[in-house]
Design a protein around this motif. Structure first.
Motif, PDB file in Angstrom:
ATOM      1  N   ALA A  98       0.987  -1.084   0.022  1.00  0.00           N
ATOM      2  CA  ALA A  98       0.172  -0.100  -0.036  1.00  0.00           C
ATOM      3  C   ALA A  98       0.958   1.116  -0.146  1.00  0.00           C
ATOM      4  O   ALA A  98       1.823   1.315  -0.921  1.00  0.00           O
ATOM      5  N   ALA A  99       0.722   2.211   0.938  1.00  0.00           N
ATOM      6  CA  ALA A  99       1.606   3.334   1.170  1.00  0.00           C
ATOM      7  C   ALA A  99       3.043   3.079   1.049  1.00  0.00           C
ATOM      8  O   ALA A  99       3.759   4.008   0.524  1.00  0.00           O
ATOM      9  N   ARG A 100       3.155   2.089   1.385  1.00  0.00           N
ATOM     10  CA  ARG A 100       4.841   1.493   1.555  1.00  0.00           C
ATOM     11  C   ARG A 100       5.398   1.702   0.336  1.00  0.00           C
ATOM     12  O   ARG A 100       6.569   1.570   0.045  1.00  0.00           O
ATOM     13  N   GLY A 101       4.505   1.260  -0.896  1.00  0.00           N
ATOM     14  CA  GLY A 101       5.180   1.103  -2.206  1.00  0.00           C
ATOM     15  C   GLY A 101       6.126   2.167  -2.589  1.00  0.00           C
ATOM     16  O   GLY A 101       6.791   2.070  -3.302  1.00  0.00           O
ATOM     17  N   VAL A 102       5.662   3.322  -1.918  1.00  0.00           N
ATOM     18  CA  VAL A 102       6.427   4.761  -2.478  1.00  0.00           C
ATOM     19  C   VAL A 102       8.005   4.293  -2.201  1.00  0.00           C
ATOM     20  O   VAL A 102       9.054   5.039  -2.933  1.00  0.00           O
ATOM     21  N   ILE A 105       3.066  -7.190  -7.510  1.00  0.00           N
ATOM     22  CA  ILE A 105       1.970  -7.651  -6.952  1.00  0.00           C
ATOM     23  C   ILE A 105       1.493  -6.544  -6.141  1.00  0.00           C
ATOM     24  O   ILE A 105       1.965  -5.583  -5.547  1.00  0.00           O
ATOM     25  N   SER A 106       0.041  -6.357  -6.114  1.00  0.00           N
ATOM     26  CA  SER A 106      -0.742  -5.561  -5.212  1.00  0.00           C
ATOM     27  C   SER A 106      -0.216  -4.112  -5.908  1.00  0.00           C
ATOM     28  O   SER A 106      -0.480  -3.711  -6.937  1.00  0.00           O
ATOM     29  N   ILE A 107       0.108  -3.315  -4.882  1.00  0.00           N
ATOM     30  CA  ILE A 107       0.494  -1.986  -5.198  1.00  0.00           C
ATOM     31  C   ILE A 107       1.669  -2.013  -6.206  1.00  0.00           C
ATOM     32  O   ILE A 107       2.085  -1.257  -6.930  1.00  0.00           O
ATOM     33  N   GLY A 108       2.703  -2.932  -5.995  1.00  0.00           N
ATOM     34  CA  GLY A 108       3.898  -3.220  -6.861  1.00  0.00           C
ATOM     35  C   GLY A 108       3.014  -3.370  -8.359  1.00  0.00           C
ATOM     36  O   GLY A 108       3.777  -2.911  -9.384  1.00  0.00           O
ATOM     37  N   ALA A 109       1.955  -4.282  -8.583  1.00  0.00           N
ATOM     38  CA  ALA A 109       1.314  -4.268  -9.788  1.00  0.00           C
ATOM     39  C   ALA A 109       0.966  -2.954 -10.473  1.00  0.00           C
ATOM     40  O   ALA A 109       1.449  -2.674 -11.608  1.00  0.00           O
ATOM     41  N   LEU A 110       0.358  -2.023  -9.634  1.00  0.00           N
ATOM     42  CA  LEU A 110       0.040  -0.573 -10.310  1.00  0.00           C
ATOM     43  C   LEU A 110       1.453   0.244 -10.626  1.00  0.00           C
ATOM     44  O   LEU A 110       1.291   0.591 -11.747  1.00  0.00           O
ATOM     45  N   LEU A 111       2.464   0.182  -9.861  1.00  0.00           N
ATOM     46  CA  LEU A 111       3.646   0.787 -10.287  1.00  0.00           C
ATOM     47  C   LEU A 111       4.146   0.171 -11.291  1.00  0.00           C
ATOM     48  O   LEU A 111       4.695   0.909 -12.335  1.00  0.00           O
ATOM     49  N   ALA A 112       4.432  -1.173 -11.408  1.00  0.00           N
ATOM     50  CA  ALA A 112       4.965  -1.972 -12.524  1.00  0.00           C
ATOM     51  C   ALA A 112       4.008  -1.742 -13.682  1.00  0.00           C
ATOM     52  O   ALA A 112       4.734  -1.364 -14.818  1.00  0.00           O
ATOM     53  N   GLY A 117       3.339   3.201   8.440  1.00  0.00           N
ATOM     54  CA  GLY A 117       2.331   2.213   8.124  1.00  0.00           C
ATOM     55  C   GLY A 117       1.753   1.968   6.794  1.00  0.00           C
ATOM     56  O   GLY A 117       1.832   3.009   6.072  1.00  0.00           O
ATOM     57  N   PRO A 118       1.351   1.059   6.370  1.00  0.00           N
ATOM     58  CA  PRO A 118       0.872   0.741   5.121  1.00  0.00           C
ATOM     59  C   PRO A 118      -0.395   1.706   4.875  1.00  0.00           C
ATOM     60  O   PRO A 118      -0.587   1.839   3.138  1.00  0.00           O
ATOM     61  N   LEU A 119      -1.126   2.323   5.592  1.00  0.00           N
ATOM     62  CA  LEU A 119      -2.277   3.169   5.403  1.00  0.00           C
ATOM     63  C   LEU A 119      -2.033   4.436   5.714  1.00  0.00           C
ATOM     64  O   LEU A 119      -2.824   5.500   5.552  1.00  0.00           O
TER      65      LEU A 119
END
Length: 279
Positions: free
Chosen positions: A5-9, A32-39, A224-226
């Protein structure tokens, strides 16, 4: 690229250094997850346009998202951003590859997705958190966040037969101190069964003569991830930059660096031990 989540940054900060300071120009992105959005967004970039794509993502995460998050529900905001920025036509003509996936609730299996299949609906399914979001119907399947099965899409990335595989995660291998007892137990179990297990597999593949593998993870506990406020996102982004500028995660051959100790499976320490290919 992992969830978080937010940690993806954090991963975005690391890529900012790897691309703009170290000259890395990957053509394959997997997440995967937020990593998929960035990828997915980075895979849309033209072959000569990766620095510009990163600059746009940096502006989104550090300037726009904190403001938009204050005005609406976090999940709704993320979905809106996803639909605004994803361009399937740009992805297909970029010359890059994308790999991601989700979990099908009907079968319990991990289902993969490539750049040829990816659309907004599938991308939404890859980030549909169980109990918070409804599963996304893809044919007769019901997609939810792939992190239920995998921290990173290791098998999907290996299927591309890469010479060099960089695994980026937004979760530290060493757990922060000071957690409550129950929360601590959940952290330890989750860390061992998912996070460490998958990265051990990646290191074992490298030691067995497979592609060169490098693992870049946080060296300190992140917000935190949120936590989508500007200060938390900025701290995670800067930690990604600092981590990428260090050399503790870089592995050019021979025995893994000390920072890989949590991921290293037991193997004979002798002159005949396998080593990572020097590429």
């Amino acid at each position: 690229m992992s969830g978080g989540a937010a940690r993806g940054v954090f991963m975005l900060g690391a890529l900012d250094v790897l691309v703009n300071e170290r000259g890395m120009r990957p053509r394959h992105f997997a997440g995967i997850s937020i990593g998929a959005l960035l990828a997915a967004e980075l895979a849309q970039a033209p072959l000569d346009g990766l620095p510009e794509a990163l600059a746009s993502l940096k502006e989104l995460w550090l300037r726009e998202l904190p403001t938009r998050m204050r005005r609406g529900r976090r999940r709704a905001v993320l979905r809106a951003v996803l639909e605004e920025r994803f361009d399937s036509d740009a992805l297909r003509r970029s010359g890059r590859c994308f790999r991601g996936g989700a979990v099908d609730l009907r079968s319990g299996r991990f289902v993969s997705c490539t750049e040829a299949e990816l659309d907004v609906k599938r991308l939404r399914g890859m980030t549909a958190v169980p109990l918070l979001d409804r599963p996304v119907h893809i044919g007769d399947q019901r997609w939810v966040d792939g992190v239920l099965r995998h921290v990173v899409p290791l098998h999907e990335a290996l299927a591309e037969a890469p010479e060099h595989l960089l695994i980026m995660t937004a979760g530290a291998a060493t757990l922060a101190k000071g957690r409550g007892r129950i929360r601590r137990m959940v952290q330890i179990i989750g860390n061992e069964l998912a996070f460490v297990k998958e990265l051990r597999t990646a290191v074992a593949v490298c030691l067995a003569g497979g592609p060169r593998v490098e693992i870049l993870t946080p060296t300190a506990d992140l917000p935190g991830p949120l936590r989508f406020d500007a200060d938390s996102l900025s701290r995670s982004f800067e930690h990604g930059r600092v981590t990428a500028r260090g050399d503790g995660w870089r592995w050019s051959g021979g025995a893994p660096p000390p920072s890989y100790a949590p991921f290293c499976p037991p193997w004979p320490r002798s002159d005949s031990s396998p080593s990572a290919p020097d590429t």
